[in-house]
Scaffold this active site. Structure first.
Site, PDB file in Angstrom:
ATOM      1  N   SER A 110       0.851  -1.186   0.000  1.00 18.92           N
ATOM      2  CA  SER A 110       0.000   0.000   0.000  1.00 18.92           C
ATOM      3  C   SER A 110       0.887   1.236   0.000  1.00 18.92           C
ATOM      4  O   SER A 110       2.031   1.189   0.474  1.00 18.92           O
ATOM      5  CB  SER A 110      -0.857  -0.027   1.264  1.00 18.92           C
ATOM      6  OG  SER A 110      -1.151   1.272   1.681  1.00 18.92           O
ATOM      7  N   SER A 111       0.332   2.352  -0.485  1.00 14.47           N
ATOM      8  CA  SER A 111       1.131   3.583  -0.526  1.00 14.47           C
ATOM      9  C   SER A 111       1.458   4.090   0.873  1.00 14.47           C
ATOM     10  O   SER A 111       2.318   4.952   1.028  1.00 14.47           O
ATOM     11  CB  SER A 111       0.398   4.668  -1.318  1.00 14.47           C
ATOM     12  OG  SER A 111      -0.867   4.914  -0.759  1.00 14.47           O
ATOM     13  N   CYS A 112       0.798   3.546   1.907  1.00 16.33           N
ATOM     14  CA  CYS A 112       1.092   4.046   3.259  1.00 16.33           C
ATOM     15  C   CYS A 112       2.393   3.488   3.820  1.00 16.33           C
ATOM     16  O   CYS A 112       2.788   3.838   4.920  1.00 16.33           O
ATOM     17  CB  CYS A 112      -0.064   3.804   4.202  1.00 16.33           C
ATOM     18  SG  CYS A 112      -0.220   2.105   4.679  1.00 16.33           S
ATOM     19  N   TYR A 139      -0.041  -0.895  10.186  1.00 20.09           N
ATOM     20  CA  TYR A 139      -0.287  -1.524   8.881  1.00 20.09           C
ATOM     21  C   TYR A 139       0.951  -1.368   8.000  1.00 20.09           C
ATOM     22  O   TYR A 139       1.382  -2.311   7.332  1.00 20.09           O
ATOM     23  CB  TYR A 139      -1.497  -0.823   8.247  1.00 20.09           C
ATOM     24  CG  TYR A 139      -1.905  -1.351   6.908  1.00 20.09           C
ATOM     25  CD1 TYR A 139      -2.551  -2.571   6.788  1.00 20.09           C
ATOM     26  CD2 TYR A 139      -1.669  -0.612   5.753  1.00 20.09           C
ATOM     27  CE1 TYR A 139      -2.945  -3.038   5.553  1.00 20.09           C
ATOM     28  CE2 TYR A 139      -2.063  -1.081   4.511  1.00 20.09           C
ATOM     29  CZ  TYR A 139      -2.706  -2.289   4.422  1.00 20.09           C
ATOM     30  OH  TYR A 139      -3.095  -2.758   3.192  1.00 20.09           O
ATOM     31  N   LYS A 143       3.307  -4.217   6.193  1.00 15.60           N
ATOM     32  CA  LYS A 143       3.429  -4.290   4.734  1.00 15.60           C
ATOM     33  C   LYS A 143       4.885  -4.140   4.285  1.00 15.60           C
ATOM     34  O   LYS A 143       5.312  -4.769   3.317  1.00 15.60           O
ATOM     35  CB  LYS A 143       2.541  -3.217   4.079  1.00 15.60           C
ATOM     36  CG  LYS A 143       1.053  -3.565   4.143  1.00 15.60           C
ATOM     37  CD  LYS A 143       0.765  -4.798   3.318  1.00 15.60           C
ATOM     38  CE  LYS A 143      -0.694  -5.172   3.267  1.00 15.60           C
ATOM     39  NZ  LYS A 143      -0.923  -6.416   2.505  1.00 15.60           N
ATOM     40  N   HIS A 182     -12.581   3.374   4.280  1.00 13.97           N
ATOM     41  CA  HIS A 182     -11.762   4.468   3.772  1.00 13.97           C
ATOM     42  C   HIS A 182     -12.672   5.633   3.383  1.00 13.97           C
ATOM     43  O   HIS A 182     -13.896   5.509   3.396  1.00 13.97           O
ATOM     44  CB  HIS A 182     -10.924   3.997   2.581  1.00 13.97           C
ATOM     45  CG  HIS A 182      -9.768   3.153   2.991  1.00 13.97           C
ATOM     46  ND1 HIS A 182      -9.786   1.783   2.881  1.00 13.97           N
ATOM     47  CD2 HIS A 182      -8.574   3.459   3.537  1.00 13.97           C
ATOM     48  CE1 HIS A 182      -8.638   1.306   3.340  1.00 13.97           C
ATOM     49  NE2 HIS A 182      -7.885   2.296   3.742  1.00 13.97           N
TER      50      HIS A 182
HETATM   51  P1  GDP Z   1      -5.728   7.292   4.787  1.00 14.23           P
HETATM   52  O1  GDP Z   1      -5.569   7.547   3.307  1.00 14.23           O
HETATM   53  O2  GDP Z   1      -4.870   6.193   5.299  1.00 14.23           O
HETATM   54  O3  GDP Z   1      -5.549   8.560   5.598  1.00 14.23           O
HETATM   55  O4  GDP Z   1      -7.201   6.733   5.033  1.00 14.23           O
HETATM   56  P2  GDP Z   1      -8.700   7.238   4.823  1.00 14.23           P
HETATM   57  O5  GDP Z   1      -9.177   6.899   3.458  1.00 14.23           O
HETATM   58  O6  GDP Z   1      -9.489   6.646   5.963  1.00 14.23           O
HETATM   59  O7  GDP Z   1      -8.701   8.820   5.032  1.00 14.23           O
HETATM   60  C1  GDP Z   1      -8.249   9.701   4.037  1.00 14.23           C
HETATM   61  C2  GDP Z   1      -8.552  11.137   4.444  1.00 14.23           C
HETATM   62  O8  GDP Z   1      -9.954  11.377   4.346  1.00 14.23           O
HETATM   63  C3  GDP Z   1      -8.165  11.509   5.886  1.00 14.23           C
HETATM   64  O9  GDP Z   1      -7.650  12.831   5.872  1.00 14.23           O
HETATM   65  C4  GDP Z   1      -9.513  11.479   6.611  1.00 14.23           C
HETATM   66  O10 GDP Z   1      -9.547  12.286   7.767  1.00 14.23           O
HETATM   67  C5  GDP Z   1     -10.416  12.019   5.515  1.00 14.23           C
HETATM   68  N1  GDP Z   1     -11.856  11.750   5.718  1.00 14.23           N
HETATM   69  C6  GDP Z   1     -12.831  12.685   5.645  1.00 14.23           C
HETATM   70  N2  GDP Z   1     -14.022  12.146   5.941  1.00 14.23           N
HETATM   71  C7  GDP Z   1     -13.807  10.829   6.177  1.00 14.23           C
HETATM   72  C8  GDP Z   1     -14.657   9.749   6.528  1.00 14.23           C
HETATM   73  O11 GDP Z   1     -15.870   9.891   6.707  1.00 14.23           O
HETATM   74  N3  GDP Z   1     -14.077   8.517   6.660  1.00 14.23           N
HETATM   75  C9  GDP Z   1     -12.731   8.331   6.470  1.00 14.23           C
HETATM   76  N4  GDP Z   1     -12.228   7.089   6.614  1.00 14.23           N
HETATM   77  N5  GDP Z   1     -11.896   9.353   6.181  1.00 14.23           N
HETATM   78  C10 GDP Z   1     -12.420  10.578   6.033  1.00 14.23           C
END
Ligand code: GDP
Length: 319
Positions: A110-112, A139, A143, A182
């Site tokens: 994953s890119s993380c 995570y 990975k 996500h």
């Molecule tokens: P990340 O890419 O590992 O940070 O995972 P996420 O997809 O969960 O979050 C991506 C970004 O979207 C982060 O900055 C979150 O705070 C933002 N975000 C905004 N609203 C939401 C929500 O309802 N759910 C999630 N999971 N992220 C949100």
């Protein structure tokens, strides 16, 4: 040096997930035999289960799309499972592949895995060049270990085991549970439910300013099958769309597609995570692969899927 998949037995570990399911679907065009096994039969965290299954199924090729995955909040609240489950799954499968002389293996990361403040767009070389983003380091550490394990078997035993690092993926079959999903499925669900309820606002986590790159799961599956056939090397390969977007812009796009025209409220009590993680996918592009599904088309298709499959109980409180 193209690897010929025709007539090969290919085990897709994690076929029940969004990416694994997309890989199974994509492999139907390759004249190979796809093998899958349910988690009720083989617990991938148990070495004896995995050893017995791989010895019995004897796949020529393994795709490791199985993982414990989740959004920013799930990562923060279940660090033990995000680290332990993922370490066990990858270690068990890669070691069993080696024992059984599996010809080809593709491990998905994953890119993380990249440092929080990696140069953008992030090249593969940025791995381990700085501290990780704390919200998903559990995570990421697991990975990174998987990438290194595949590399180690290649270096020590000459195994043709490779790794791919997909960017943030989305598509039909995604997890729409707001506590563990996500961002993209969360926004689709929030906008849809707000529309049905006639709400005036939806709430978006964080400041809305982080940037994320998104790739449709079908594009990712296509890239993975491409890599199985065309790539053999020690270095992991980034798999991205090449474009990123702020969370606020993404929210506006989702609201447009869903047809919710209320106000977007930001909730700064929730974490932003890493400010940006656009990957440099030039190595993959140089091999000749291209993504096909533009983000608005992919979101529309995912929304259509969600409307058809959303569990009824999700709307139980909606009149
Ligand atoms: P990340 O890419 O590992 O940070 O995972 P996420 O997809 O969960 O979050 C991506 C970004 O979207 C982060 O900055 C979150 O705070 C933002 N975000 C905004 N609203 C939401 C929500 O309802 N759910 C999630 N999971 N992220 C949100």
């Amino acid at each position: 040096m193209t690897y010929d998949l025709r007539g090969k037995r290919v085990w897709v570990a994690g076929h029940g997930g969004m990416v694994g399911g997309a890989v199974v679907k994509r492999l139907t065009c390759e004249q190979c035999d796809v093998v899958t096994v349910g988690r009720d039969v083989v617990d991938l965290r148990r070495q004896s289960d995995v050893e017995a299954f791989v010895a019995d199924a004897s796949p020529h090729v393994i795709v490791i799309a199985a993982a414990k995955v989740g959004g920013i909040l799930a990562n923060e609240t279940q660090p033990a499972e995000f680290l332990y489950d993922n370490l066990m799954i990858e270690a068990n499968i890669i070691a069993a592949a080696h024992e059984n002389e599996t010809e080809k293996l593709l491990f998905l990361g994953s890119s993380c895995i990249y440092p929080k403040l990696a140069p953008q767009p992030i090249p593969e070389e940025a791995l381990l060049a700085g501290p990780l983003e704390p919200t998903n380091e559990w995570y990421a550490v697991a990975k990174i270990a998987g990438v290194k394990l595949a590399q180690a078997y290649r270096r020590q035993y000459g195994r043709d085991y490779v790794s791919a690092m997909p960017t943030n993926l989305y598509g039909p079959g995604d997890n729409f549970d707001l506590a563990s999903s996500h961002v993209l499925p969360a926004l689709i669900r929030k906008a849809h439910e707000a529309k049905l309820r006639g709400d005036k606002t939806i709430s978006v986590w964080g400041t809305g300013s982080p940037r994320r790159e998104f790739l449709h799961a079908d594009d990712c599956a296509d890239a993975l099958v491409f890599l199985l056939k065309e790539y053999s090397g020690e270095n992991h390969i980034n798999v991205g769309s090449g474009e990123d977007i702020t969370i606020l812009e993404l929210t506006r796009l989702v609201c447009d597609i869903v047809g919710f025209d209320g106000e977007i409220l930001l909730d700064p009590t929730k974490p932003d995570g890493t400010p940006r993680k656009l990957m440099n996918s030039n190595k993959l592009l140089d091999l000749g692969w291209r993504p096909r599904i533009p983000l608005p088309t992919g979101i529309q298709q995912t929304y259509d899927w969600y409307v058809r499959h959303a569990p009824r109980e999700a709307f139980a409180d909606i009149g």
